[in-house]
Structures are given as C-alpha cells and as structure tokens.
Design a protein around this motif. Structure first.
Motif, short mmCIF file in Angstrom:
data_model
loop_
_atom_site.label_atom_id
_atom_site.label_comp_id
_atom_site.label_asym_id
_atom_site.label_seq_id
_atom_site.Cartn_x
_atom_site.Cartn_y
_atom_site.Cartn_z
N UNK A 60 -7.38 -1.32 -7.84
CA UNK A 60 -6.05 -1.07 -7.42
C UNK A 60 -4.66 -1.70 -8.41
N UNK A 61 -5.04 -2.94 -8.35
CA UNK A 61 -3.84 -3.72 -9.15
C UNK A 61 -3.64 -3.11 -10.74
N UNK A 62 -4.72 -3.15 -11.13
CA UNK A 62 -4.44 -2.45 -12.49
C UNK A 62 -3.87 -1.15 -12.64
N UNK A 63 -4.23 -0.45 -11.70
CA UNK A 63 -3.51 1.15 -11.49
C UNK A 63 -2.19 0.84 -11.29
N UNK A 64 -1.76 -0.05 -10.09
CA UNK A 64 -0.48 -0.24 -9.86
C UNK A 64 0.56 -0.78 -10.85
N UNK A 65 -0.08 -1.67 -11.82
CA UNK A 65 0.62 -2.12 -12.77
C UNK A 65 0.83 -0.95 -13.83
N UNK A 66 -0.01 -0.17 -13.99
CA UNK A 66 -0.03 0.89 -15.24
C UNK A 66 0.99 2.07 -14.72
N UNK A 67 1.28 1.92 -13.35
CA UNK A 67 2.17 2.97 -12.68
C UNK A 67 3.38 2.55 -12.56
N UNK A 68 3.62 1.42 -13.26
CA UNK A 68 5.05 0.92 -13.51
C UNK A 68 5.77 0.75 -11.97
N UNK A 95 0.40 5.72 -7.45
CA UNK A 95 -0.72 5.91 -8.12
C UNK A 95 -1.59 7.05 -7.86
N UNK A 96 -1.13 7.55 -6.63
CA UNK A 96 -1.97 8.87 -6.20
C UNK A 96 -3.23 8.73 -5.80
N UNK A 97 -4.05 7.75 -5.46
CA UNK A 97 -5.28 7.55 -5.39
C UNK A 97 -5.65 7.36 -3.90
N UNK A 98 -5.59 8.13 -3.14
CA UNK A 98 -5.68 8.21 -1.69
C UNK A 98 -7.35 7.57 -1.31
N UNK A 99 -8.19 7.85 -2.07
CA UNK A 99 -9.36 7.32 -1.73
C UNK A 99 -9.53 5.81 -1.76
N UNK A 100 -9.06 5.41 -2.94
CA UNK A 100 -8.82 3.84 -3.04
C UNK A 100 -8.19 3.01 -2.13
N UNK A 101 -6.80 3.87 -1.70
CA UNK A 101 -6.08 3.09 -0.33
C UNK A 101 -6.57 3.45 0.98
N UNK A 102 -7.37 4.62 1.04
CA UNK A 102 -7.79 4.59 2.57
C UNK A 102 -9.00 3.74 2.67
N UNK A 152 0.88 -1.13 0.10
CA UNK A 152 0.10 0.09 -0.01
C UNK A 152 0.61 1.22 -0.23
N UNK A 153 1.83 1.45 0.76
CA UNK A 153 2.69 2.67 0.72
C UNK A 153 3.13 2.73 -0.47
N UNK A 154 3.96 1.78 -1.28
CA UNK A 154 4.27 1.94 -2.49
C UNK A 154 3.16 2.20 -3.62
#
Length: 173
Positions: A143-151, A88-95, A81-83
């Motif tokens: 989350x996972x697709x956004x994380x993969x896209x963020x490299x 991905x800069x999506x605080x709402x999703x991670x919160x 989550x911290x990474x």
C-alpha cells in the motif's frame, strides 16, 4: 574545475528539495511507519513481561497496545485509507486492510475485557501481534509504495492525521 562544479551543482539542487520536505514535517507514510515501529516494540515488551509472569506489567503494556492500535486504525480509516482509495484505485488492497482492522478491533475488545491472569490472555495478545505483523507487512510492502507513487499529498495528510491522533489520545486519557 568545471567538472567538479557541475558534480557539486547536482547534489546542491537535490539537497534543498529534500531539506524543504523534511522542514515541512513528516509525511503520512512516515507517521504510520513510526506507529508500526512503536507497536512492534510494545509487543516485544509484552512478550518479555509474559515470560516473567508479570501480570500487572503485561496488562499495562497490553492496554497501551490496544490504545495505540485503536488510534492508529482510526486515523488510517478516517484519513489515510480514503485518500489512498481515491489515489491508487486498488479497492481489493484497501478492502482487505479494512477487514483486517475489523478483526484486530474484535481481538482488542476481547483483550480489554479480559483479566490478565486468564489462560487465554497471552494467546489473544500473541495472535493480535501476529495479525498486526501481517497487516503491517502488507501496508509497508504494497500500500505505502503505491500511495507514494500516486503522488498523494503526504504532508497535508500528515498534518490532518497528527491533529486527529492528538484528539483521539486526549479523548482516551
């Protein structure tokens, strides 16, 4: 002949890259998804044992579920989550994910303190299962697709997560 050589050349260039990635080991998302699959199987196993009224068996499986979820949530919260938050800069999703973890931990604590023959035991495990299904769907679909896209450094995170998971499992043993 030239066309065949060109056609063959393209997959040959892609193939080593894929092999190199796989040779380096699993990525962070794959590890988390493997945990999700394992948990889904454990919840199904629990359901079967509950239907048979196998109290000892279902308690054993429920404790495995609680342990797996605790370790999984810990590596997500400490490492993934911290990474993801930084990438991905999506605080709402991670919160939301972290709030879901807190609720799951509360249910886990309740289940761990209960007797398997408590009339609320099966209900609590069932609610935990449904809750985790919802959480997993959001992680895997959003989350996972956004994380993969963020490299993100998925291989590096995977190594760190595997090491931490091993530490946690040994501490629980």
């Amino acid at each position: 002949m030239t066309t065949a050589t060109k056609t063959n050349a393209k997959p040959a260039r892609k193939s080593p890259a894929k092999s190199a990635t796989k040779a380096a080991g699993p990525d962070a998302v794959s590890l988390l998804m493997d945990d999700h699959k394992k948990l889904k199987k454990l919840f199904k196993e629990y359901e079967k044992l509950a239907k048979k009224d196998d109290i000892e068996g279902k308690v054993d499986v429920a404790m495995q579920i609680c342990e797996e979820l605790t370790v999984h949530a810990t590596i997500e919260e400490e490492i993934f989550y911290p990474a993801a938050r930084a990438a991905i800069k999506d605080d709402d999703l991670l919160n939301e994910a972290e709030v879901e973890h807190a609720t799951a931990k509360d249910l886990i604590a309740q289940i761990e303190q209960m007797s398997g023959d408590d009339p609320m035991y099966d209900a609590k495990v069932k609610v935990l299962s449904e809750y985790i299904d919802h959480h997993v769907k959001e992680e895997e679909d959003e989350m996972f697709p956004k994380a993969k896209k963020a490299k993100m450094d998925m291989a590096g995170l995977a190594v760190e997560m595997m090491e931490r998971k091993e530490e946690l499992m040994m501490a629980m043993a």
